[in-house]
Write a protein that holds these residues in place. Structure first.
Motif, PDB file in Angstrom:
ATOM      1  N   PRO A 137       0.822  -1.224   0.000  1.00 23.52           N
ATOM      2  CA  PRO A 137       0.000   0.000   0.000  1.00 23.52           C
ATOM      3  C   PRO A 137       0.850   1.265   0.000  1.00 23.52           C
ATOM      4  O   PRO A 137       0.444   2.290  -0.562  1.00 23.52           O
ATOM      5  N   ASP A 138       2.040   1.206   0.626  1.00 25.48           N
ATOM      6  CA  ASP A 138       2.913   2.385   0.620  1.00 25.48           C
ATOM      7  C   ASP A 138       3.466   2.659  -0.777  1.00 25.48           C
ATOM      8  O   ASP A 138       3.616   3.816  -1.174  1.00 25.48           O
ATOM      9  N   PHE A 139       3.756   1.603  -1.524  1.00 23.07           N
ATOM     10  CA  PHE A 139       4.253   1.810  -2.893  1.00 23.07           C
ATOM     11  C   PHE A 139       3.185   2.453  -3.758  1.00 23.07           C
ATOM     12  O   PHE A 139       3.450   3.443  -4.450  1.00 23.07           O
ATOM     13  N   THR A 140       1.967   1.902  -3.734  1.00 26.84           N
ATOM     14  CA  THR A 140       0.908   2.449  -4.587  1.00 26.84           C
ATOM     15  C   THR A 140       0.570   3.882  -4.183  1.00 26.84           C
ATOM     16  O   THR A 140       0.347   4.739  -5.048  1.00 26.84           O
ATOM     17  N   ALA A 141       0.549   4.165  -2.874  1.00 27.29           N
ATOM     18  CA  ALA A 141       0.264   5.526  -2.422  1.00 27.29           C
ATOM     19  C   ALA A 141       1.350   6.487  -2.884  1.00 27.29           C
ATOM     20  O   ALA A 141       1.063   7.600  -3.358  1.00 27.29           O
ATOM     21  N   ALA A 142       2.618   6.074  -2.763  1.00 29.27           N
ATOM     22  CA  ALA A 142       3.728   6.932  -3.183  1.00 29.27           C
ATOM     23  C   ALA A 142       3.630   7.267  -4.664  1.00 29.27           C
ATOM     24  O   ALA A 142       3.796   8.429  -5.063  1.00 29.27           O
ATOM     25  N   ILE A 143       3.349   6.264  -5.482  1.00 27.73           N
ATOM     26  CA  ILE A 143       3.246   6.493  -6.928  1.00 27.73           C
ATOM     27  C   ILE A 143       2.142   7.496  -7.243  1.00 27.73           C
ATOM     28  O   ILE A 143       2.317   8.410  -8.067  1.00 27.73           O
ATOM     29  N   LYS A 144       1.002   7.363  -6.589  1.00 28.71           N
ATOM     30  CA  LYS A 144      -0.117   8.270  -6.864  1.00 28.71           C
ATOM     31  C   LYS A 144       0.218   9.705  -6.465  1.00 28.71           C
ATOM     32  O   LYS A 144      -0.217  10.654  -7.129  1.00 28.71           O
ATOM     33  N   TYR A 145       1.010   9.883  -5.415  1.00 33.13           N
ATOM     34  CA  TYR A 145       1.438  11.228  -5.010  1.00 33.13           C
ATOM     35  C   TYR A 145       2.552  11.771  -5.892  1.00 33.13           C
ATOM     36  O   TYR A 145       2.869  12.957  -5.825  1.00 33.13           O
ATOM     37  N   LEU A 146       3.153  10.925  -6.716  1.00 35.27           N
ATOM     38  CA  LEU A 146       4.239  11.355  -7.602  1.00 35.27           C
ATOM     39  C   LEU A 146       3.740  11.777  -8.986  1.00 35.27           C
ATOM     40  O   LEU A 146       4.532  12.238  -9.812  1.00 35.27           O
ATOM     41  N   LEU A 147       2.465  11.624  -9.243  1.00 30.52           N
ATOM     42  CA  LEU A 147       1.928  11.970 -10.568  1.00 30.52           C
ATOM     43  C   LEU A 147       1.613  13.462 -10.644  1.00 30.52           C
ATOM     44  O   LEU A 147       0.779  13.962  -9.889  1.00 30.52           O
ATOM     45  N   ASP A 148       2.297  14.148 -11.539  1.00 37.25           N
ATOM     46  CA  ASP A 148       2.023  15.572 -11.784  1.00 37.25           C
ATOM     47  C   ASP A 148       0.954  15.649 -12.876  1.00 37.25           C
ATOM     48  O   ASP A 148       1.255  15.792 -14.063  1.00 37.25           O
ATOM     49  N   ARG A 149      -0.287  15.537 -12.473  1.00 40.44           N
ATOM     50  CA  ARG A 149      -1.389  15.414 -13.427  1.00 40.44           C
ATOM     51  C   ARG A 149      -1.559  16.644 -14.329  1.00 40.44           C
ATOM     52  O   ARG A 149      -1.732  16.499 -15.553  1.00 40.44           O
ATOM     53  N   PRO A 150      -1.536  17.871 -13.772  1.00 47.34           N
ATOM     54  CA  PRO A 150      -1.646  19.034 -14.666  1.00 47.34           C
ATOM     55  C   PRO A 150      -0.512  19.102 -15.683  1.00 47.34           C
ATOM     56  O   PRO A 150      -0.727  19.487 -16.841  1.00 47.34           O
ATOM     57  N   LEU A 151       0.714  18.730 -15.283  1.00 53.79           N
ATOM     58  CA  LEU A 151       1.837  18.727 -16.219  1.00 53.79           C
ATOM     59  C   LEU A 151       1.602  17.703 -17.323  1.00 53.79           C
ATOM     60  O   LEU A 151       1.830  17.991 -18.511  1.00 53.79           O
ATOM     61  N   ILE A 152       1.158  16.504 -16.949  1.00 55.64           N
ATOM     62  CA  ILE A 152       0.893  15.461 -17.947  1.00 55.64           C
ATOM     63  C   ILE A 152      -0.187  15.926 -18.926  1.00 55.64           C
ATOM     64  O   ILE A 152      -0.053  15.755 -20.141  1.00 55.64           O
ATOM     65  N   PRO A 181     -11.785  13.720  -2.481  1.00 59.99           N
ATOM     66  CA  PRO A 181     -10.638  14.623  -2.616  1.00 59.99           C
ATOM     67  C   PRO A 181      -9.715  14.212  -3.754  1.00 59.99           C
ATOM     68  O   PRO A 181      -9.454  13.017  -3.962  1.00 59.99           O
ATOM     69  N   GLN A 182      -9.230  15.207  -4.486  1.00 60.26           N
ATOM     70  CA  GLN A 182      -8.346  14.959  -5.617  1.00 60.26           C
ATOM     71  C   GLN A 182      -6.926  14.675  -5.125  1.00 60.26           C
ATOM     72  O   GLN A 182      -6.348  15.467  -4.386  1.00 60.26           O
ATOM     73  N   THR A 183      -6.372  13.529  -5.546  1.00 59.90           N
ATOM     74  CA  THR A 183      -4.970  13.240  -5.256  1.00 59.90           C
ATOM     75  C   THR A 183      -4.096  14.084  -6.173  1.00 59.90           C
ATOM     76  O   THR A 183      -4.336  14.139  -7.382  1.00 59.90           O
ATOM     77  N   SER A 184      -3.106  14.749  -5.611  1.00 61.92           N
ATOM     78  CA  SER A 184      -2.244  15.620  -6.414  1.00 61.92           C
ATOM     79  C   SER A 184      -0.782  15.404  -6.040  1.00 61.92           C
ATOM     80  O   SER A 184      -0.457  14.703  -5.068  1.00 61.92           O
ATOM     81  N   LEU A 185       0.108  16.019  -6.809  1.00 61.97           N
ATOM     82  CA  LEU A 185       1.545  15.879  -6.598  1.00 61.97           C
ATOM     83  C   LEU A 185       1.924  16.342  -5.191  1.00 61.97           C
ATOM     84  O   LEU A 185       1.613  17.457  -4.786  1.00 61.97           O
ATOM     85  N   ASP A 186       2.576  15.469  -4.439  1.00 65.08           N
ATOM     86  CA  ASP A 186       2.992  15.798  -3.081  1.00 65.08           C
ATOM     87  C   ASP A 186       4.249  14.976  -2.766  1.00 65.08           C
ATOM     88  O   ASP A 186       4.166  13.834  -2.321  1.00 65.08           O
ATOM     89  N   LEU A 187       5.414  15.580  -3.000  1.00 67.16           N
ATOM     90  CA  LEU A 187       6.675  14.859  -2.828  1.00 67.16           C
ATOM     91  C   LEU A 187       6.920  14.477  -1.371  1.00 67.16           C
ATOM     92  O   LEU A 187       7.497  13.422  -1.087  1.00 67.16           O
ATOM     93  N   ASP A 188       6.495  15.314  -0.455  1.00 66.71           N
ATOM     94  CA  ASP A 188       6.704  15.003   0.962  1.00 66.71           C
ATOM     95  C   ASP A 188       5.922  13.755   1.369  1.00 66.71           C
ATOM     96  O   ASP A 188       6.440  12.878   2.071  1.00 66.71           O
ATOM     97  N   ARG A 189       4.662  13.689   0.969  1.00 66.04           N
ATOM     98  CA  ARG A 189       3.854  12.509   1.301  1.00 66.04           C
ATOM     99  C   ARG A 189       4.405  11.274   0.606  1.00 66.04           C
ATOM    100  O   ARG A 189       4.433  10.178   1.193  1.00 66.04           O
ATOM    101  N   ALA A 190       4.805  11.424  -0.664  1.00 63.62           N
ATOM    102  CA  ALA A 190       5.377  10.292  -1.392  1.00 63.62           C
ATOM    103  C   ALA A 190       6.618   9.771  -0.676  1.00 63.62           C
ATOM    104  O   ALA A 190       6.788   8.555  -0.493  1.00 63.62           O
ATOM    105  N   ARG A 228      13.463  11.776  -6.928  1.00 68.12           N
ATOM    106  CA  ARG A 228      13.575  12.790  -5.867  1.00 68.12           C
ATOM    107  C   ARG A 228      13.208  12.235  -4.498  1.00 68.12           C
ATOM    108  O   ARG A 228      13.545  12.836  -3.474  1.00 68.12           O
ATOM    109  N   VAL A 229      12.477  11.101  -4.471  1.00 65.45           N
ATOM    110  CA  VAL A 229      12.064  10.543  -3.183  1.00 65.45           C
ATOM    111  C   VAL A 229      12.700   9.183  -2.909  1.00 65.45           C
ATOM    112  O   VAL A 229      12.306   8.480  -1.976  1.00 65.45           O
ATOM    113  N   GLY A 230      13.673   8.800  -3.750  1.00 61.53           N
ATOM    114  CA  GLY A 230      14.421   7.588  -3.471  1.00 61.53           C
ATOM    115  C   GLY A 230      13.973   6.338  -4.183  1.00 61.53           C
ATOM    116  O   GLY A 230      14.447   5.241  -3.876  1.00 61.53           O
TER     117      GLY A 230
END
Length: 361
Positions: A137-152, A181-190, A228-230
Motif C-alpha cells: 500500500p505504501d508503494f501504490t500511495a507513493a506512486i499516486k502522489y508522484l503523478l504531476d497530473r496538470p503537467l501530464i 478529494p483529488q490526489t495531487s503531486l505531493d513529494l513530501d507525502r510520497a 527525488r524521493v528515493g
C-alpha cells in the motif's frame, strides 16, 4: 426475433447495452453474416480488412430521410501524421485518433477544424497486487502522489484531457463522485510512504509502449519525480507490436490503455471485479464485488450513484491503479462535413457518424 434468452440476474443497464452500435438488429431468420448487412443506414459493398471499406446507402433504412450520404469509403491509414496530411490535402474529409500535437496545425488551416470529445479514455499505470513491491500500500500511495497530473495534461495532451483521480469514472459521468478529494503531486507525502514501506533505493522497471497512448512520456515524468524521493524507476520502452500479449499485466509495473465504456457497470466489471479476465492489477476486494452486483440490480438512480460513489473511493484508495488523465478523443474534419457532434463513447460520434452527417459542398 429468432431466439430468446434470459438474464442471469437483474441489470438496470440493459436498455443502454442494447442501444450500443454492437447490437444493431439483423433481419429475422438470417443465418449468414458474411456481408454483415442488417437494418443499419448503409449496406456493405467492399471490405478489405485494414485497407478499405465501401458502403452504400440503404434505401430501406427505417429512419425516414436518413442517411444523407449516398456512399462512404473508409480508408486504413495507421500513421497519424499521414492521416493529417491526407485530410489537409483533401484526399479524405474526416479522420480520427488525431494526436493533440497536430491540433494547432489542423485548426490553423482554413476550411478545417477539430472535434473534441471528452471521454473516459485513459492510460493507466498498473501496479500488480500479486507482486512485490507493487502490492505494498505504501508503494501504490507513493506512486499516486508522484503523478504531476496538470503537467501530464498540459505537456503530453495539450490540455485536451481531464484530470483523473485514479478511478475510471470521469467528472462528466452521471455517477461521478464529486466529493472525493483529488490526489495531487505531493513529494513530501510520497517520500513518507517510501520510507515507511522500506522502499528507499528500490529499483524497478516500468514497461511502456506507444500502443498505450502517452505511456512512455508518463513513465519518463514519473521516473524523474520518483528519483527525488528515493525510488529508482527505469523506463523500458517496448514496441507496440505484441505489447498487449507479451507485457501488459505481465510485470509488476506496466501500462494499460482503456477505451470508454457506455456504463459504469461495464468498466468496473471488465477491469476491477475480482474474477474479471482483465482485472489488470489482480486486485481483489469483496466489498467492491458486492457493491457491483447491488448497483447493477438497483433501478433507483440516486441509490446507484451512491453505490458507484463508494466503489470509486475503494478503487482510488486501495487498487493498484494510477490514472492521471482522461484523454479527449480528437477528430479532424473538413468544415463542409456537417452534422458532427461529440458522443463520449469515442471518435466519429461513437463510431455512428455515418447515419448523421452530410456534405455541404
Amino acid at each position: 426475433m429468432g431466439t430468446s434468452s434470459e438474464l442471469t440476474g437483474p441489470n438496470a443497464d440493459l436498455p443502454t447495452i442494447l442501444a450500443q452500435s454492437h447490437f444493431l438488429i439483423l433481419p429475422q431468420g438470417q443465418t449468414s453474416f458474411a456481408t454483415a448487412n442488417g437494418t443499419g443506414p448503409f449496406r456493405l459493398v467492399e471490405f478489405q480488412p485494414g485497407i478499405r471499406t465501401i458502403v452504400r446507402r440503404n434505401p430501406n433504412f427505417w429512419k425516414p430521410g436518413k442517411p444523407y450520404l449516398e456512399a462512404i469509403e473508409l480508408i486504413g491509414i495507421p500513421d497519424e501524421m499521414s492521416r493529417v496530411n491526407a485530410l489537409l490535402s483533401g484526399d479524405v474529409q474526416i479522420i480520427n485518433a488525431v494526436n493533440p500535437r497536430s491540433a494547432k496545425r489542423i485548426r490553423g488551416e482554413p476550411g478545417y477544424d477539430l472535434l473534441e470529445t471528452r471521454s473516459g479514455l485513459y492510460t493507466n499505470l498498473i501496479m500488480r497486487q500479486d507482486h512485490q513491491p507493487t502490492a505494498s500500500p505504501d508503494f501504490t500511495a507513493a506512486i499516486k502522489y508522484l503523478l504531476d497530473r496538470p503537467l501530464i495534461n498540459r505537456a503530453l495532451f495539450r490540455n485536451y484531457g481531464t484530470i483523473a483521480n485514479d478511478h475510471p469514472i470521469p467528472l462528466f459521468h452521471p455517477y461521478y463522485r464529486d466529493d472525493l478529494p483529488q490526489t495531487s503531486l505531493d513529494l513530501d507525502r510520497a517520500k513518507w510512504h517510501v520510507q515507511r514501506g522500506g522502499l528507499f533505493g528500490m529499483r524497478l522497471p516500468m514497461y511502456a509502449a506507444p500502443a498505450a497512448e502517452g505511456s512512455v512520456e508518463i513513465a519518463s515524468v514519473l521516473q524523474e519525480y520518483a528519483a527525488r524521493v528515493g525510488l529508482k524507476l527505469a523506463v523500458n520502452r517496448m514496441t507496440s507490436d505484441g505489447y498487449w500479449s507479451t507485457h501488459w499485466m505481465k510485470h509488476p509495473l506496466s501500462f494499460g490503455n482503456t477505451n470508454p465504456r457506455p456504463t459504469a457497470d461495464m468498466i468496473f466489471s471488465l477491469f476491477y471485479k475480482s474474477d474479471a479476465t482483465w482485472n489488470e492489477t489482480g486486485w481483489r476486494n469483496p466489498r467492491f464485488d458486492g457493491l457491483l452486483l447491488e448497483a447493477r440490480a438497483e433501478p433507483d438512480t440516486a441509490r446507484r450513484k451512491q453505490l458507484y460513489g463508494e466503489m470509486q473511493g475503494l478503487v482510488r484508495d486501495h487498487c493498484g491503479n494510477a490514472i492521471p488523465v482522461f484523454m479527449s478523443v480528437l477528430d479532424g474534419y473538413d468544415r463542409r462535413v456537417k452534422g458532427l457532434y461529440p458522443v463520449p463513447l469515442g471518435g466519429f460520434m461513437g463510431y455512428t457518424f455515418a447515419e448523421h452527417v452530410w456534405w455541404d459542398a
